[in-house]
Design an enzyme around this catalytic site. Sequence first.
Site, mmCIF file in Angstrom:
data_model
loop_
_atom_site.group_PDB
_atom_site.id
_atom_site.type_symbol
_atom_site.label_atom_id
_atom_site.label_comp_id
_atom_site.label_asym_id
_atom_site.label_seq_id
_atom_site.Cartn_x
_atom_site.Cartn_y
_atom_site.Cartn_z
ATOM 1 N N THR A 5 0.795 -1.232 0.000
ATOM 2 C CA THR A 5 0.000 0.000 0.000
ATOM 3 C C THR A 5 0.830 1.287 0.000
ATOM 4 O O THR A 5 0.560 2.205 -0.775
ATOM 5 C CB THR A 5 -0.955 -0.013 1.206
ATOM 6 O OG1 THR A 5 -1.926 -1.024 0.965
ATOM 7 C CG2 THR A 5 -1.661 1.310 1.388
ATOM 8 N N HIS A 58 -2.197 -2.093 -5.563
ATOM 9 C CA HIS A 58 -1.648 -3.431 -5.812
ATOM 10 C C HIS A 58 -2.831 -4.363 -6.023
ATOM 11 O O HIS A 58 -3.970 -3.968 -5.782
ATOM 12 C CB HIS A 58 -0.802 -3.923 -4.625
ATOM 13 C CG HIS A 58 -1.521 -3.837 -3.303
ATOM 14 N ND1 HIS A 58 -2.520 -4.705 -2.955
ATOM 15 C CD2 HIS A 58 -1.401 -2.961 -2.280
ATOM 16 C CE1 HIS A 58 -2.990 -4.365 -1.762
ATOM 17 N NE2 HIS A 58 -2.346 -3.308 -1.323
HETATM 18 ZN ZN LIG Z 1 -2.957 -5.319 1.837
#
Ligand SMILES: [Zn+2]
Length: 546
Positions: free
Chosen positions: A81, A353
């Site tokens: 993150t 992601h």
């Molecule tokens: Zn995560």
Amino acid sequence: MFKRVNSIILLIILSLSLWSQTNKNPGNEMPKLVVGVVVDQMRYDFLYRYYDRLGENGLKRLIRDGVNCINTHYNYTPTYTGPGHASIYTGSSPAVHGITSNTWYERNLGRDVYCTEDNTVKGVGSDSRAGLESPRNLKATTITDQLKLATGNRSRVIGVALKDRGSILPAGHSADAAYWYDAETGNFITSTYYRNDLPQWAQDFNALKYSEKYLNSVWETLYPIETYVQSDIDNRLYEEPLKGETLPVFPHKYIPGSKRRYDNIYASPFGSMLTTDFALAALKGENLGRNKVTDFLAISYSSTDYIGHGFGPNSIEAEDAYLRLDKEFEKLFNALDAQVGKGNYLLFLSADHGICDVPGHSEQYKLPGRLIDGKVFWENMNEYLNTLYTPGKYLVKYSSYQYFADFDLLKKNNIAWKDFFNSVRTELLKQDGIAEVIDLHDISNTVYPELFINKIKNGINPKRSGDIFIMLEPGWLSIGKTGTTHGSLYEYDSHVPLIFYGWNLKPREVVSPVNITDIAPTLAALLHILAPSGCIGTAVPEVVVR
Ligand SMILES: [Zn+2]
């Protein structure tokens, strides 16, 4: 004769109108507002996986009317993150912007550092440690910083997310404020890095006590549970039940009584609702999009990540979370239409992601990818090295699949680095699930696909990265028996949505490859401003040339 003149005039008018269409922004026309929407853990396929049940005005609106870059990838690892948000907004990679992970080992300090930690500031709206945050560890400017620079600091820039890093890194160094969620109190807070008090609109929002209300309700599926045919069955042993639950099944209740009960908001669809409502309060309270210059609202939806970690991408929980997020998008877009005006704002959607399938799920369906015991990397390796060399702590740290070595100790015991590395590599390669072990001091000589080598290089920052990098095979993870995670350079972690929407953009699907580091320079090109200071990406031509 007249007919001919008429048709010539018509031709001139037609070509003039065509010219004006392809050069919509020849001068310095700017959108009133830029809205960045990052969905934590949203993998590319989630754009289409639940498509049949999306509403007309939420996600489907972006897919239908936006410029959809369907081949957008993270061009580095580790895909977490902190690095994800930093890379989207700086147009750069961890090697340059320095956010190598959520928490990394900083060699010069000899300790772990959290990506947005800052002990020199105080919380605003909270006395808890959750407020000691700022963007100081980010080493490059963001597109939001560049907008501020380009307008003499007149643009207003606000970041909003449950996660501090999801709000702080996008909002950049010179933001008016970043707001994030404090699980001690259930409130949105900021820090003295930005300002000394919470604005009245934020205080009013907190006073509504939405968190309390949500935690007293139950998470049921939006539609009858048997209609969730895009997912696996509800009860799987490899799913992680919520805190206080015995089984990972609907309906989910938020067990009260625990000390940090506001934590429960994170892994619930209510977290997304709270985020939209706070973002809309900021939109209104800060009068965004009604300024003389372009404003920027950076929103990140964190709850999808917590839900995905616990239940996995093939769970009914994940499917329901995205169907509910779609309703939040609809609410957000309608509010933007009303306050800023359709066509007056430029919006982009992406993710920090993707996510790996739960290893237990892969096993169930005979797919590659299993669990590897974390002991292999630390306890077992240290034991092995002590049988090989004069006993000592040769590895200072193991973090994000990287080893940090003690070079002084190696020198003292006359151990050559290459020999040491080869010992570690040979030992690790005996294990199932380990694909390759890479010497980060000799990365270019590694025999491995160029695409992967470049992704590793882009993720390495000499002050914040290790010396040896371990690649697991596709689908393999080193975690507990339930849930899943991300971080790798493989398709499932690196392929994310990217759609630009609004402000003169016409619907288009872009198939050519786009890197995550191309988002910031694309925004810079559309806004006619400088790209961020550490930018390594390039503007996507299909978005900029219209
Ligand atoms: Zn995560």
